[in-house]
Scaffold this motif. Sequence first.
Motif, PDB file in Angstrom:
ATOM      1  N   GLU A  67       0.830  -1.208   0.000  1.00 13.72           N
ATOM      2  CA  GLU A  67       0.000   0.000   0.000  1.00 13.72           C
ATOM      3  C   GLU A  67       0.863   1.256   0.000  1.00 13.72           C
ATOM      4  N   ASN A  68       1.966   1.246   0.743  1.00 10.56           N
ATOM      5  CA  ASN A  68       2.861   2.400   0.731  1.00 10.56           C
ATOM      6  C   ASN A  68       3.477   2.615  -0.645  1.00 10.56           C
ATOM      7  N   MET A  69       3.744   1.518  -1.335  1.00  3.41           N
ATOM      8  CA  MET A  69       4.259   1.605  -2.697  1.00  3.41           C
ATOM      9  C   MET A  69       3.253   2.305  -3.607  1.00  3.41           C
ATOM     10  N   VAL A  70       1.977   1.939  -3.489  1.00  4.01           N
ATOM     11  CA  VAL A  70       0.923   2.557  -4.287  1.00  4.01           C
ATOM     12  C   VAL A  70       0.787   4.038  -3.943  1.00  4.01           C
ATOM     13  N   ILE A  71       0.790   4.355  -2.647  1.00  2.55           N
ATOM     14  CA  ILE A  71       0.650   5.748  -2.204  1.00  2.55           C
ATOM     15  C   ILE A  71       1.824   6.584  -2.690  1.00  2.55           C
ATOM     16  N   ASN A  72       3.023   6.048  -2.605  1.00  3.48           N
ATOM     17  CA  ASN A  72       4.204   6.778  -3.069  1.00  3.48           C
ATOM     18  C   ASN A  72       4.133   7.043  -4.573  1.00  3.48           C
ATOM     19  N   TRP A  73       3.640   6.059  -5.324  1.00  3.26           N
ATOM     20  CA  TRP A  73       3.489   6.275  -6.765  1.00  3.26           C
ATOM     21  C   TRP A  73       2.475   7.383  -7.037  1.00  3.26           C
ATOM     22  N   ILE A  74       1.357   7.373  -6.328  1.00  2.00           N
ATOM     23  CA  ILE A  74       0.343   8.414  -6.528  1.00  2.00           C
ATOM     24  C   ILE A  74       0.904   9.784  -6.180  1.00  2.00           C
ATOM     25  N   GLY A  75       1.593   9.887  -5.050  1.00  9.48           N
ATOM     26  CA  GLY A  75       2.167  11.171  -4.657  1.00  9.48           C
ATOM     27  C   GLY A  75       3.163  11.706  -5.668  1.00  9.48           C
ATOM     28  N   ARG A  76       4.012  10.816  -6.193  1.00 10.92           N
ATOM     29  CA  ARG A  76       5.000  11.244  -7.192  1.00 10.92           C
ATOM     30  C   ARG A  76       4.315  11.620  -8.504  1.00 10.92           C
ATOM     31  N   THR A  77       3.243  10.921  -8.839  1.00 11.50           N
ATOM     32  CA  THR A  77       2.504  11.244 -10.063  1.00 11.50           C
ATOM     33  C   THR A  77       2.022  12.689 -10.046  1.00 11.50           C
ATOM     34  N   GLU A  82       9.469  15.247  -1.454  1.00 15.72           N
ATOM     35  CA  GLU A  82       9.726  14.271  -0.398  1.00 15.72           C
ATOM     36  C   GLU A  82       9.083  14.737   0.908  1.00 15.72           C
ATOM     37  N   GLY A  83       8.601  13.762   1.671  1.00 17.86           N
ATOM     38  CA  GLY A  83       8.006  14.095   2.960  1.00 17.86           C
ATOM     39  C   GLY A  83       6.497  13.994   2.990  1.00 17.86           C
ATOM     40  N   PHE A  84       5.875  13.734   1.846  1.00 17.74           N
ATOM     41  CA  PHE A  84       4.415  13.588   1.839  1.00 17.74           C
ATOM     42  C   PHE A  84       4.043  12.233   2.445  1.00 17.74           C
ATOM     43  N   ALA A  85       2.785  12.116   2.821  1.00 16.59           N
ATOM     44  CA  ALA A  85       2.253  10.846   3.306  1.00 16.59           C
ATOM     45  C   ALA A  85       0.815  10.733   2.840  1.00 16.59           C
ATOM     46  N   GLY A  86       0.294   9.519   2.889  1.00 15.52           N
ATOM     47  CA  GLY A  86      -1.071   9.335   2.415  1.00 15.52           C
ATOM     48  C   GLY A  86      -1.703   8.088   2.979  1.00 15.52           C
ATOM     49  N   ASN A  87      -2.938   7.874   2.565  1.00 13.78           N
ATOM     50  CA  ASN A  87      -3.687   6.723   3.037  1.00 13.78           C
ATOM     51  C   ASN A  87      -4.682   6.309   1.967  1.00 13.78           C
ATOM     52  N   LEU A  88      -4.841   5.010   1.780  1.00 15.17           N
ATOM     53  CA  LEU A  88      -5.865   4.494   0.877  1.00 15.17           C
ATOM     54  C   LEU A  88      -7.165   4.369   1.662  1.00 15.17           C
ATOM     55  N   GLY A 248     -14.511   1.518  -3.994  1.00  9.24           N
ATOM     56  CA  GLY A 248     -14.008   1.171  -2.675  1.00  9.24           C
ATOM     57  C   GLY A 248     -12.572   1.556  -2.436  1.00  9.24           C
ATOM     58  N   CYS A 249     -12.000   2.401  -3.307  1.00 11.54           N
ATOM     59  CA  CYS A 249     -10.606   2.798  -3.096  1.00 11.54           C
ATOM     60  C   CYS A 249     -10.379   4.247  -3.487  1.00 11.54           C
ATOM     61  N   GLY A 250     -10.241   5.102  -2.479  1.00 10.91           N
ATOM     62  CA  GLY A 250      -9.814   6.480  -2.672  1.00 10.91           C
ATOM     63  C   GLY A 250      -8.425   6.654  -2.093  1.00 10.91           C
ATOM     64  N   CYS A 251      -7.901   7.857  -2.196  1.00  8.21           N
ATOM     65  CA  CYS A 251      -6.573   8.127  -1.643  1.00  8.21           C
ATOM     66  C   CYS A 251      -6.499   9.576  -1.204  1.00  8.21           C
ATOM     67  N   VAL A 252      -5.929   9.806  -0.032  1.00  9.53           N
ATOM     68  CA  VAL A 252      -5.623  11.156   0.420  1.00  9.53           C
ATOM     69  C   VAL A 252      -4.103  11.286   0.503  1.00  9.53           C
ATOM     70  N   ILE A 253      -3.600  12.402   0.018  1.00 10.98           N
ATOM     71  CA  ILE A 253      -2.174  12.720   0.115  1.00 10.98           C
ATOM     72  C   ILE A 253      -2.053  14.046   0.860  1.00 10.98           C
ATOM     73  N   VAL A 254      -1.163  14.107   1.852  1.00 10.77           N
ATOM     74  CA  VAL A 254      -0.887  15.348   2.577  1.00 10.77           C
ATOM     75  C   VAL A 254       0.568  15.721   2.336  1.00 10.77           C
ATOM     76  N   ARG A 255       0.761  16.940   1.912  1.00  8.21           N
ATOM     77  CA  ARG A 255       2.084  17.400   1.487  1.00  8.21           C
ATOM     78  C   ARG A 255       3.132  17.200   2.587  1.00  8.21           C
ATOM     79  N   GLN A 256       2.826  17.624   3.797  1.00  8.80           N
ATOM     80  CA  GLN A 256       3.705  17.393   4.937  1.00  8.80           C
ATOM     81  C   GLN A 256       3.136  16.220   5.719  1.00  8.80           C
TER      82      GLN A 256
END
Length: 434
Positions: A67-77, A82-88, A248-256
């Motif tokens: 899941e972290n791999m997926v979130i990191n790909w979305i954030g980079r897209t 660097e330093g963002f975090a997210g959640n599915l 059934g799958c959304g994503c939130v990304i927070v810059r910091q």
Amino acid sequence: MSLVTEDLLQLFEENIERCGLVNSHGGHMAYVNSGGVFPSALGDYLAAVVSPYSAVFHASPGSVCLENMVINWIGRTFGFPEGFAGNLTSGGSASTILALATARDSKNVKAVDFSRCVVYMTQIAHYCVEKALNTIGMREAVRRTVPTDTSTYKMNAEELKIMIEKDKNNGLIPFLVYATAGTTDLGSIDPLNEIASIARQHSLWMHVDACYGGFFIMSNEAKPRFRGIERCDSLAVDPHKSLFIPYGCGCVIVRQGSKLKYSNALNRPAFYLEDFFKDEREDEPSPCHLSFELSRHFRGVRVWMPLKLFGLAPFRDALTEKILLARYFHEQLAERGDFQLGPYPELSVVVFRYAKAPNDTEKFNEQLLDSLMKDGRVALASTRLRGVYHLRVCILCFRTHLKEVDFLLEMVDKNVETYLKSVSKKPWESQQLS
């Protein structure tokens, strides 16, 4: 008496599959639908059968890493540094709740000040922002409707700036601006870079709703329109929309990312989880520390599996195709000369209305939609632009191609022709749209 498998499947087919809208059908161009890519469903099946506890690294390190791999790909897209975090999450509503709660905690806004906090959005912002404000306890917050440009329906950045300054002078607390990258009504993208500059100048949290439109950033046809999205403080985007996977799958990304973690941190120890948290890793954060969820579905595999199987190219091509199909539909209606059209599509939404009905134009367009829906081979929706009723087409299903769009045009022409014939007859010879 128990039912055999064939009976159960027949019950499912009759009462669910063939009852209501078939969301994954190529003729479904009504709401922002989900595509139902098969490998995604297969991945979800495996996740359900194995049922890993994907909220904590210790319990299922593989699922957390995936899941972290997926979130990191979305954030980079989206170009986050660097330093963002997210959640599915389960979808855009949950993502928005997490984002706005993080904004509230990051700005250190206390309950006594909620009634002075101001949130800025346009009239066509998704209503999940209203629900999210209520859910996080900020029901009393002031909502400001920022005007949109007359022709594009984008947030007017200059008007936003004026409203913020006025609210400051009146002792209010400009708190958050809610921008959209792909409105549900029109697919319009707000001027993100300008809004980001204003938000930074006045210390507002900038949230971007990219639930529908976000992944169109992968298409070269649309990418330049997303300029500035990487500057937002938080982002909500739904793989179950413009990545064509099942609901059934959304994503939130927070810059910091530290702010997302702070907002969801445990305020007291959970003794029964003591062993679970003993081998936590900073580079592989557990989802339970970045969300209000503890028991949760292993969502990441439904995104990961189709991307790994097919690569990114088919998704880019499919998104580009949807943009081109929307432009084609818009241009075909424009050539007919009898339709009033909304803005030229930025993404894959077209709004239109038949403008030459000899009697009640709004009633005719309502009947036109009703007739198309009763036929059952295509599905459209409706919306209102500045109070005026329009039909709305959203081309997003990966099964929707030129054939389906041409058929929709044919159906529109047929129903308009039937109507015009009916009004030219004597009253006792008139007939309904067919």
